[in-house]
Design a protein around this motif. Sequence first.
Motif, PDB file in Angstrom:
ATOM      1  N   PHE A 295     -25.803  13.868  17.838  1.00 18.08           N
ATOM      2  CA  PHE A 295     -24.568  14.485  17.364  1.00 18.08           C
ATOM      3  C   PHE A 295     -23.451  14.454  18.399  1.00 18.08           C
ATOM      4  N   VAL A 296     -22.249  14.292  17.889  1.00 17.04           N
ATOM      5  CA  VAL A 296     -21.059  14.426  18.731  1.00 17.04           C
ATOM      6  C   VAL A 296     -20.281  15.633  18.211  1.00 17.04           C
ATOM      7  N   LYS A 297     -19.995  16.561  19.082  1.00 22.36           N
ATOM      8  CA  LYS A 297     -19.233  17.738  18.670  1.00 22.36           C
ATOM      9  C   LYS A 297     -17.750  17.500  18.918  1.00 22.36           C
ATOM     10  N   ILE A 298     -16.948  17.840  17.943  1.00 22.93           N
ATOM     11  CA  ILE A 298     -15.502  17.668  18.057  1.00 22.93           C
ATOM     12  C   ILE A 298     -14.897  19.020  18.418  1.00 22.93           C
ATOM     13  N   ILE A 299     -14.232  19.062  19.554  1.00 23.94           N
ATOM     14  CA  ILE A 299     -13.749  20.328  20.101  1.00 23.94           C
ATOM     15  C   ILE A 299     -12.240  20.298  20.272  1.00 23.94           C
ATOM     16  N   LEU A 300     -11.564  21.296  19.724  1.00 26.05           N
ATOM     17  CA  LEU A 300     -10.110  21.398  19.888  1.00 26.05           C
ATOM     18  C   LEU A 300      -9.768  21.655  21.354  1.00 26.05           C
ATOM     19  N   THR A 301      -8.816  20.919  21.889  1.00 29.27           N
ATOM     20  CA  THR A 301      -8.313  21.218  23.224  1.00 29.27           C
ATOM     21  C   THR A 301      -7.241  22.300  23.107  1.00 29.27           C
ATOM     22  N   ASP A 302      -6.738  22.776  24.232  1.00 28.99           N
ATOM     23  CA  ASP A 302      -5.650  23.749  24.200  1.00 28.99           C
ATOM     24  C   ASP A 302      -4.457  23.192  23.432  1.00 28.99           C
ATOM     25  N   ASN A 303      -4.128  21.947  23.721  1.00 25.45           N
ATOM     26  CA  ASN A 303      -3.017  21.310  23.004  1.00 25.45           C
ATOM     27  C   ASN A 303      -3.305  21.194  21.520  1.00 25.45           C
ATOM     28  N   GLY A 304      -4.560  20.943  21.198  1.00 28.06           N
ATOM     29  CA  GLY A 304      -4.959  20.862  19.809  1.00 28.06           C
ATOM     30  C   GLY A 304      -4.755  22.191  19.099  1.00 28.06           C
ATOM     31  N   VAL A 305      -5.089  23.268  19.784  1.00 30.24           N
ATOM     32  CA  VAL A 305      -4.899  24.606  19.211  1.00 30.24           C
ATOM     33  C   VAL A 305      -3.416  24.917  19.070  1.00 30.24           C
ATOM     34  N   LYS A 306      -2.672  24.571  20.098  1.00 31.42           N
ATOM     35  CA  LYS A 306      -1.224  24.838  20.073  1.00 31.42           C
ATOM     36  C   LYS A 306      -0.524  24.098  18.938  1.00 31.42           C
ATOM     37  N   LEU A 307      -1.019  22.920  18.654  1.00 30.32           N
ATOM     38  CA  LEU A 307      -0.385  22.081  17.628  1.00 30.32           C
ATOM     39  C   LEU A 307      -0.311  22.785  16.281  1.00 30.32           C
ATOM     40  N   LYS A 308      -1.225  23.705  16.059  1.00 30.44           N
ATOM     41  CA  LYS A 308      -1.257  24.415  14.770  1.00 30.44           C
ATOM     42  C   LYS A 308       0.084  25.083  14.464  1.00 30.44           C
ATOM     43  N   GLN A 309       0.694  25.655  15.471  1.00 32.77           N
ATOM     44  CA  GLN A 309       1.991  26.303  15.271  1.00 32.77           C
ATOM     45  C   GLN A 309       3.056  25.301  14.858  1.00 32.77           C
ATOM     46  N   LYS A 310       3.100  24.198  15.591  1.00 30.02           N
ATOM     47  CA  LYS A 310       4.088  23.151  15.272  1.00 30.02           C
ATOM     48  C   LYS A 310       3.891  22.620  13.860  1.00 30.02           C
ATOM     49  N   ALA A 311       2.632  22.569  13.445  1.00 26.96           N
ATOM     50  CA  ALA A 311       2.307  21.968  12.147  1.00 26.96           C
ATOM     51  C   ALA A 311       2.747  22.845  10.980  1.00 26.96           C
ATOM     52  N   LEU A 312       3.111  24.077  11.272  1.00 26.79           N
ATOM     53  CA  LEU A 312       3.519  24.990  10.197  1.00 26.79           C
ATOM     54  C   LEU A 312       4.748  24.481   9.444  1.00 26.79           C
ATOM     55  N   THR A 313       5.555  23.677  10.132  1.00 24.10           N
ATOM     56  CA  THR A 313       6.786  23.193   9.491  1.00 24.10           C
ATOM     57  C   THR A 313       6.536  21.989   8.582  1.00 24.10           C
ATOM     58  N   VAL A 314       5.359  21.399   8.713  1.00 22.28           N
ATOM     59  CA  VAL A 314       5.074  20.164   7.973  1.00 22.28           C
ATOM     60  C   VAL A 314       5.203  20.303   6.455  1.00 22.28           C
ATOM     61  N   PRO A 315       4.647  21.380   5.875  1.00 23.56           N
ATOM     62  CA  PRO A 315       4.735  21.497   4.411  1.00 23.56           C
ATOM     63  C   PRO A 315       6.169  21.534   3.881  1.00 23.56           C
ATOM     64  N   GLN A 316       7.132  21.819   4.746  1.00 21.56           N
ATOM     65  CA  GLN A 316       8.526  21.831   4.289  1.00 21.56           C
ATOM     66  C   GLN A 316       8.957  20.472   3.752  1.00 21.56           C
ATOM     67  N   ALA A 317       8.227  19.439   4.150  1.00 20.47           N
ATOM     68  CA  ALA A 317       8.542  18.101   3.643  1.00 20.47           C
ATOM     69  C   ALA A 317       8.433  18.046   2.128  1.00 20.47           C
ATOM     70  N   LEU A 318       7.647  18.976   1.570  1.00 17.82           N
ATOM     71  CA  LEU A 318       7.434  18.983   0.119  1.00 17.82           C
ATOM     72  C   LEU A 318       8.663  19.457  -0.634  1.00 17.82           C
ATOM     73  N   GLU A 319       9.517  20.207   0.073  1.00 20.47           N
ATOM     74  CA  GLU A 319      10.695  20.778  -0.575  1.00 20.47           C
ATOM     75  C   GLU A 319      11.556  19.695  -1.221  1.00 20.47           C
ATOM     76  N   GLY A 320      11.944  19.940  -2.441  1.00 16.87           N
ATOM     77  CA  GLY A 320      12.765  18.962  -3.137  1.00 16.87           C
ATOM     78  C   GLY A 320      11.956  17.794  -3.666  1.00 16.87           C
TER      79      GLY A 320
END
Lengths: 167, 167
Positions: free
Chosen positions: A106-131
């Motif tokens: 098995f290979v375990k996939i582990i979020l890095t600090d940057n990976g965790v931080k990215l979650k906040q930035k990703a919050l704006t992504v769904p706005q692309a759906l607008e319109g």
Amino acid sequence: MGTGKEIIMTELPNKSEVLKLGNQLCFPLYACAKEVIKIYRKPLEKIGLTYTQYIVMMVLWKFGNMSEKKLGEKIYLDSGTLTPVLKKLEKSGFVKRQRVAEDERFVKIILTDNGVKLKQKALTVPQALEGNIYLSYDEMTKLYDLLNKALEGINKRRKVNDESNDN
Amino acid sequence: MGTGKEIIMTELPNKSEVLKLGNQLCFPLYACAKEVIKIYRKPLEKIGLTYTQYIVMMVLWKFGNMSEKKLGEKIYLDSGTLTPVLKKLEKSGFVKRQRVAEDERFVKIILTDNGVKLKQKALTVPQALEGNIYLSYDEMTKLYDLLNKALEGINKRRKVNDESNDN
DNA sequence: TATTATTAAATTGTGTACAACTTATTTTTT
DNA sequence: AAAAAATAAGTTGTACACAATTTAATAATA
């Protein structure tokens, strides 16, 4: 295909009718998925992800670190697709890939600090759906439920022990 | 993602809720499309087609010969994808590609005799869905309508003069 | 315990999918 | 009509997606 949207049934559909409709269903499903992914492309590029990588990150954000195997079951991808995607995510610095000591297969996939931080930035992504979404909330809910029901059906024989044993 | 299927709303959803649900919609849409294509793979292989090639052939069977441009509009594919697919269909002997004399920019895609004959063989393809669809006829109809409505929405700005001018 | 079977990742080869760009042809402007 | 803009295909480069195979590790069994 493209047009011919109205389907009107006055009698009970036989098996042939059902299969025919199922077949007609394939195209809008395929086209719709493709177009939605296209809508996401630009905003995702801004935060350094592709669509598939975004799906991977969403699962990790929601369920936490897990093996490549488990991840693949959740997002319906085998190692042939997933391994290269995960290697890219590793190169981008969002995850680490680590062999599991107790079972080296098995290979375990582990979020890095940057990976965790990215979650906040990703919050704006769904706005692309607008319109771009012209469905009401109820329609979206209905669509969501139907797609999930269809997925469940497809996986009747695919035993995904969903939440359990976190490898 | 995967689970968490129930959505219950007691109040009017605000914009943020709508976008959030829209975002949740993406995954089952993506996964479902992929799984359905997977179901089709084997029966299509028997008649010598890939899924994308099948989509192309279905459009040609239904609407007749047309330009690559027109075809691309109908199935949401640009020349970057379509040109190689059509070249393969030509190599398989199901279509011919022919420059249009009146406007050399266009390439007309023409069904060959074998391409026309293939339609009969393809009738068995939807049978692959048997035992894999767990939706009622009504649910399938509903899903079909919702997907087409979503597609229409996405294409609000994409003017596809659908049936008209057969280039 | 040695052999066999199973399993998770990784690899290989084929086929999309699409953005960005190029080419060839037609239209539009000047 | 000559130059510029627009347009349909085609090309190039990147990224999946998946079947089939390979590799390495673990589990099952004779």
